[in-house]
Design a protein around this motif. Structure first.
Motif, PDB file in Angstrom:
ATOM      1  N   UNK A  78       0.783  -1.228   0.000  1.00 32.11           N
ATOM      2  CA  UNK A  78       0.000   0.000   0.000  1.00 32.11           C
ATOM      3  C   UNK A  78       0.813   1.275   0.000  1.00 32.11           C
ATOM      4  N   UNK A  79       2.046   1.223   0.505  1.00 34.32           N
ATOM      5  CA  UNK A  79       2.830   2.450   0.592  1.00 34.32           C
ATOM      6  C   UNK A  79       4.221   2.340  -0.022  1.00 34.32           C
ATOM      7  N   UNK A  80       4.435   1.327  -0.842  1.00 28.40           N
ATOM      8  CA  UNK A  80       5.746   1.134  -1.470  1.00 28.40           C
ATOM      9  C   UNK A  80       5.584   0.708  -2.924  1.00 28.40           C
ATOM     10  N   UNK A  81       6.346   1.345  -3.799  1.00 30.39           N
ATOM     11  CA  UNK A  81       6.325   0.981  -5.216  1.00 30.39           C
ATOM     12  C   UNK A  81       7.748   0.808  -5.722  1.00 30.39           C
ATOM     13  N   UNK A  82       7.894   0.051  -6.810  1.00 31.84           N
ATOM     14  CA  UNK A  82       9.182  -0.092  -7.481  1.00 31.84           C
ATOM     15  C   UNK A  82       9.028   0.535  -8.856  1.00 31.84           C
ATOM     16  N   UNK A  83       9.919   1.445  -9.178  1.00 31.63           N
ATOM     17  CA  UNK A  83       9.852   2.151 -10.451  1.00 31.63           C
ATOM     18  C   UNK A  83      10.503   1.339 -11.566  1.00 31.63           C
ATOM     19  N   UNK A  84      10.308   1.781 -12.788  1.00 29.38           N
ATOM     20  CA  UNK A  84      10.893   1.078 -13.924  1.00 29.38           C
ATOM     21  C   UNK A  84      12.416   1.139 -13.922  1.00 29.38           C
ATOM     22  N   UNK A  85      12.967   2.131 -13.206  1.00 28.17           N
ATOM     23  CA  UNK A  85      14.425   2.193 -13.091  1.00 28.17           C
ATOM     24  C   UNK A  85      14.922   1.415 -11.865  1.00 28.17           C
ATOM     25  N   UNK A  86      14.005   0.623 -11.263  1.00 26.39           N
ATOM     26  CA  UNK A  86      14.293  -0.260 -10.126  1.00 26.39           C
ATOM     27  C   UNK A  86      14.464   0.449  -8.782  1.00 26.39           C
ATOM     28  N   UNK A  87      14.184   1.715  -8.726  1.00 30.74           N
ATOM     29  CA  UNK A  87      14.202   2.391  -7.435  1.00 30.74           C
ATOM     30  C   UNK A  87      12.990   1.972  -6.607  1.00 30.74           C
ATOM     31  N   UNK A  88      13.218   1.718  -5.324  1.00 30.88           N
ATOM     32  CA  UNK A  88      12.130   1.444  -4.389  1.00 30.88           C
ATOM     33  C   UNK A  88      11.712   2.766  -3.749  1.00 30.88           C
TER      34      UNK A  88
END
Length: 230
Positions: free
Chosen positions: A44-54
């Motif tokens: 719910x409060x964490x995503x991983x971006x396409x550049x792999x950043x958390x």
């Protein structure tokens, strides 16, 4: 000559003052970076971006999902689903506060969609998260607390299991510095100095005041078999 020196001295001070103001503004605030896209929604409060950043959302906390054991706290799956609904397929803008990363190396951010939606606040409005104060990242605290109160008054999501008028034998003990509240018998709660103590008659009042439950002694959210999924 004296007049020239005075003018030069005054001009130098003005330039130095301007430079200092620019440096303070740069250090004290975080300008938005380029648009980014989501690769995966962890919870719910964490995503991983396409550049792999958390990316960990600032100022909120949602029920946890343990991806190793595939176990989830009550409302955790709903919070993850709402987060996915809000961010997948959208261009996002990350805005940081005083700290850019947490102790796990995750980027700390306020997340905005390209249409202007403030994702952190929207998760609170939908009852999928509660406010989590963590100094010094507090520039959006008033906005986030207002969003939480909206959900509390409407009884959305996690707030269906929190009774507004609950009467307890013992009050919760809050810490004015950390803005966490503890059960009366929690050792950590008892160690709070008198000047930093504040008491809440029930959980509702604690949350309404912008405090969060101490995970060491308070299970939240509680299981509510009658809750309606958003």
């Amino acid at each position: 000559m004296n007049t020239f020196r005075v003018k030069l001295k005054y001009s130098t001070r003005c330039w130095l003052g301007l430079i200092v103001m620019i440096l303070v503004a740069t250090v004290g605030s975080c300008e938005a970076g380029p648009w980014v896209m989501v690769k995966w929604v962890a919870d719910g409060d964490t995503i991983i971006l396409q550049d792999d950043r958390h990316v960990r959302y600032i100022g909120i906390d949602t029920p946890e999902i343990d991806h190793n054991t595939h176990r989830a706290e009550p409302m955790a799956v709903e919070a993850q689903s709402m987060n996915r609904k809000l961010v997948e397929g959208w261009q996002l803008r990350l805005v940081c506060d005083q700290e850019k990363k947490d102790r796990y190396g995750r980027t700390l951010a306020y997340v905005y969609r390209s249409d202007g939606l403030f994702v952190n606040a929207e998760l609170l409005k939908q009852g999928c998260a509660h406010v989590l104060y963590r100094f010094p990242n507090i520039s959006k605290d008033k906005i986030l607390l207002s969003a939480q109160r909206d959900a509390m008054e409407s009884g959305r999501g996690i707030w269906q299991s929190v009774k507004k008028n609950e009467k307890r034998l013992h009050a919760y003990i809050g810490n004015r510095r950390s803005r966490r509240f503890h059960t009366y018998d929690c050792p950590m709660g008892k160690s709070i100095s008198e000047k930093n103590r504040i008491y809440f008659n029930n959980e509702w009042i604690g949350f309404w005041s912008g405090y969060a439950p101490a995970k060491e002694c308070i299970e939240f959210p509680k299981e509510n078999k009658d809750h309606v999924k958003n």
